[in-house]
Design an enzyme around this catalytic site. Sequence first.
Site, PDB file in Angstrom:
ATOM      1  CG  ASN A 210      -0.179  -0.096   2.499  1.00 40.89           C
ATOM      2  OD1 ASN A 210       0.541   0.823   2.865  1.00 40.89           O
ATOM      3  ND2 ASN A 210      -0.308  -1.223   3.188  1.00 40.89           N
ATOM      4  CG  ASP A 279      -7.244  -5.479   6.425  1.00 35.66           C
ATOM      5  OD1 ASP A 279      -6.746  -5.523   7.568  1.00 35.66           O
ATOM      6  OD2 ASP A 279      -7.805  -4.464   5.968  1.00 35.66           O
ATOM      7  CE  LYS A 289       8.869 -11.614 -14.029  1.00 37.04           C
ATOM      8  NZ  LYS A 289       9.668 -11.000 -15.080  1.00 37.04           N
ATOM      9  CG  PHE A 324      -2.781   5.548  13.176  1.00 42.65           C
ATOM     10  CD1 PHE A 324      -2.022   5.391  14.324  1.00 42.65           C
ATOM     11  CD2 PHE A 324      -2.682   6.742  12.480  1.00 42.65           C
ATOM     12  CE1 PHE A 324      -1.176   6.387  14.764  1.00 42.65           C
ATOM     13  CE2 PHE A 324      -1.842   7.754  12.901  1.00 42.65           C
ATOM     14  CZ  PHE A 324      -1.086   7.576  14.049  1.00 42.65           C
ATOM     15  CE  LYS A 338     -11.101  -0.148  10.233  1.00 43.33           C
ATOM     16  NZ  LYS A 338     -10.333   0.460   9.179  1.00 43.33           N
ATOM     17  CE  LYS A 342      -8.876  -3.483  13.779  1.00 44.69           C
ATOM     18  NZ  LYS A 342      -7.827  -3.634  12.794  1.00 44.69           N
TER      19      LYS A 342
HETATM   20  O1  PMT Z   1       3.114   6.066   6.529  1.00 43.61           O
HETATM   21  P1  PMT Z   1       2.564   7.392   6.034  1.00 43.61           P
HETATM   22  O2  PMT Z   1       2.788   7.596   4.562  1.00 43.61           O
HETATM   23  O3  PMT Z   1       3.070   8.549   6.873  1.00 43.61           O
HETATM   24  O4  PMT Z   1       0.985   7.371   6.216  1.00 43.61           O
HETATM   25  C1  PMT Z   1       0.395   7.306   7.481  1.00 43.61           C
HETATM   26  C2  PMT Z   1      -0.818   6.351   7.526  1.00 43.61           C
HETATM   27  C3  PMT Z   1      -1.927   6.893   6.656  1.00 43.61           C
HETATM   28  C4  PMT Z   1      -0.409   4.955   7.051  1.00 43.61           C
HETATM   29  C5  PMT Z   1      -1.251   6.279   9.046  1.00 43.61           C
HETATM   30  O5  PMT Z   1      -1.579   7.555   9.471  1.00 43.61           O
HETATM   31  C6  PMT Z   1      -2.420   5.336   9.242  1.00 43.61           C
HETATM   32  O6  PMT Z   1      -3.568   5.717   9.125  1.00 43.61           O
HETATM   33  N1  PMT Z   1      -2.124   4.049   9.586  1.00 43.61           N
HETATM   34  C7  PMT Z   1      -3.104   2.975   9.715  1.00 43.61           C
HETATM   35  C8  PMT Z   1      -3.455   2.432   8.369  1.00 43.61           C
HETATM   36  C9  PMT Z   1      -4.357   1.223   8.464  1.00 43.61           C
HETATM   37  O7  PMT Z   1      -3.926   0.144   8.217  1.00 43.61           O
HETATM   38  O8  PMT Z   1      -5.559   1.462   8.896  1.00 43.61           O
HETATM   39  P2  PMT Z   1      -6.709   0.309   9.048  1.00 43.61           P
HETATM   40  O9  PMT Z   1      -7.929   1.101   9.278  1.00 43.61           O
HETATM   41  O10 PMT Z   1      -6.666  -0.622   7.912  1.00 43.61           O
HETATM   42  O11 PMT Z   1      -6.290  -0.480  10.352  1.00 43.61           O
HETATM   43  C10 PMT Z   1      -6.745  -0.115  11.674  1.00 43.61           C
HETATM   44  C11 PMT Z   1      -5.672  -0.425  12.700  1.00 43.61           C
HETATM   45  O12 PMT Z   1      -5.482  -1.842  12.787  1.00 43.61           O
HETATM   46  C12 PMT Z   1      -4.337   0.167  12.385  1.00 43.61           C
HETATM   47  O13 PMT Z   1      -3.749   0.641  13.589  1.00 43.61           O
HETATM   48  C13 PMT Z   1      -3.529  -0.995  11.818  1.00 43.61           C
HETATM   49  O14 PMT Z   1      -2.123  -0.879  12.120  1.00 43.61           O
HETATM   50  C14 PMT Z   1      -4.139  -2.189  12.558  1.00 43.61           C
HETATM   51  N2  PMT Z   1      -4.112  -3.442  11.789  1.00 43.61           N
HETATM   52  C15 PMT Z   1      -4.787  -3.565  10.601  1.00 43.61           C
HETATM   53  C16 PMT Z   1      -4.775  -4.769   9.938  1.00 43.61           C
HETATM   54  C17 PMT Z   1      -4.058  -5.854  10.482  1.00 43.61           C
HETATM   55  N3  PMT Z   1      -3.982  -7.017   9.855  1.00 43.61           N
HETATM   56  N4  PMT Z   1      -3.393  -5.697  11.639  1.00 43.61           N
HETATM   57  C18 PMT Z   1      -3.417  -4.519  12.309  1.00 43.61           C
HETATM   58  O15 PMT Z   1      -2.809  -4.386  13.381  1.00 43.61           O
END
Ligand code: PMT
Length: 406
Positions: A210, A279, A289, A324, A338, A342
């Site tokens: 991503n 995810d 490849k 986040f 979320k 979580k």
């Molecule tokens: O890295 P930059 O370019 O500075 O950009 C910053 C950012 C946009 C990446 C950051 O600010 C941000 O929003 N990070 C979280 C991105 C994300 O994965 O969001 P989500 O809504 O999909 O996940 C929610 C939370 O669960 C997040 O804290 C994520 O780390 C966590 N997660 C998600 C999926 C997974 N399999 N395991 C997790 O722990």
Amino acid sequence: MNALQGKKILLGVCGGIAAYKAADLCRMLVKEGARVQVIMTRAGREFITPLTLSTLSGNPVLTDTFDSAGRNPLIHIEAAEGADLLLIAPATANIIGKLAAGIADDLLTTTALAVTCPSLLAPAMNANMYAKEVVQDNLALLKKRGWGIIEPEEGVLACGARGKGRLAPLTAIMAEVRRALSPQDFAGRTVLVTAGGTREPLDPVRCLTNRSSGKMGYALARAAWERGARVILVTTATEVEPPWGIDLRRVETAAEMAREVLGLFPQVDVVIKAAAVADFRPSRPAAEKIKKGDQEVLTVTLEPTVDILAELGRRKEKQILVGFAAETGRALEQGAQKMKAKKADLMVVNDVTREGAGFGSDTNQVTLLYPDGRRDELPLLPKPEVAHRILDAVKTLPAFAESTGL
Ligand code: PMT
């Protein structure tokens, strides 16, 4: 938060070839808003002129214990007055020896005795000199007495030899200066930050990933370290410069990140999950490849990865969890869901469709959500400032007061 703004910094410059780097250092300190007063030793003036440093600092450089007319014997007291930090860079074996012995025979050493502010020194010298027992003993003594020592790095030295003795990188010296001037409100805490986008292999040359650059996570790691925390950064990002002083663990996939984070979890007080974790991942990455061949369509089957934050929520005891949420619609609603699912103690919600917010940018615009329903919408700010605001919010959580180190 700009720790250097308006602060009076005494910059001591001694006689070593690294003295030329003091010019850049002076410029960097001024750029961050510090009022810099340079004090040079006689040997320092052999390597770089006071004119250079007075031009860069905007202040006359102090060199002599007495003024030219011999009328002011209090220059060292006046220099020390109101100083917020004494930084000696580069520090030679000679000044280190004099400071350790309490010798005060020039303006820099008398001022060093007169200050009451934090003091840092960054040694730079030939590797054999640096390794000498007397130098190491003197440094150990100064450290015991409260001096911060910014260790030199290994590399090719001015004499052509290789070894440990080269002045620490200026970015490291600046980081130590910021830490010395910041409130140490995270001292004694261990903060684990995740950063960057995970990479899930499709075959040996391709991956699903991503747009996360790691900037937000790195800013958080830096901010927590400046505020006194021990910081572990679990990251996939390779383009951002590794922050000074931080325990950095590189990973690639969600599974590797999960292993690292879950393994470290029992020893940390705060986890901040800024990483963009996949995810889903290809359920069967190809060993070779994938060839285009004559297939029109390629179908890849994906399987879910472990949700690290949710797993931390299940396992948490006293730890604080900051999640986040990167959203493209109904951001606050999604973020709140979320947070609940979580078991996060604080949720940082990004609407990544907003200009200047989210992936890759140097700024971010976030709303902080608390489990009791409170919300705090922050304006668009540089990511380092957003990082400090998040830490300010962490400090207000009831669990923070109890987390005096696990
Ligand atoms: O890295 P930059 O370019 O500075 O950009 C910053 C950012 C946009 C990446 C950051 O600010 C941000 O929003 N990070 C979280 C991105 C994300 O994965 O969001 P989500 O809504 O999909 O996940 C929610 C939370 O669960 C997040 O804290 C994520 O780390 C966590 N997660 C998600 C999926 C997974 N399999 N395991 C997790 O722990």
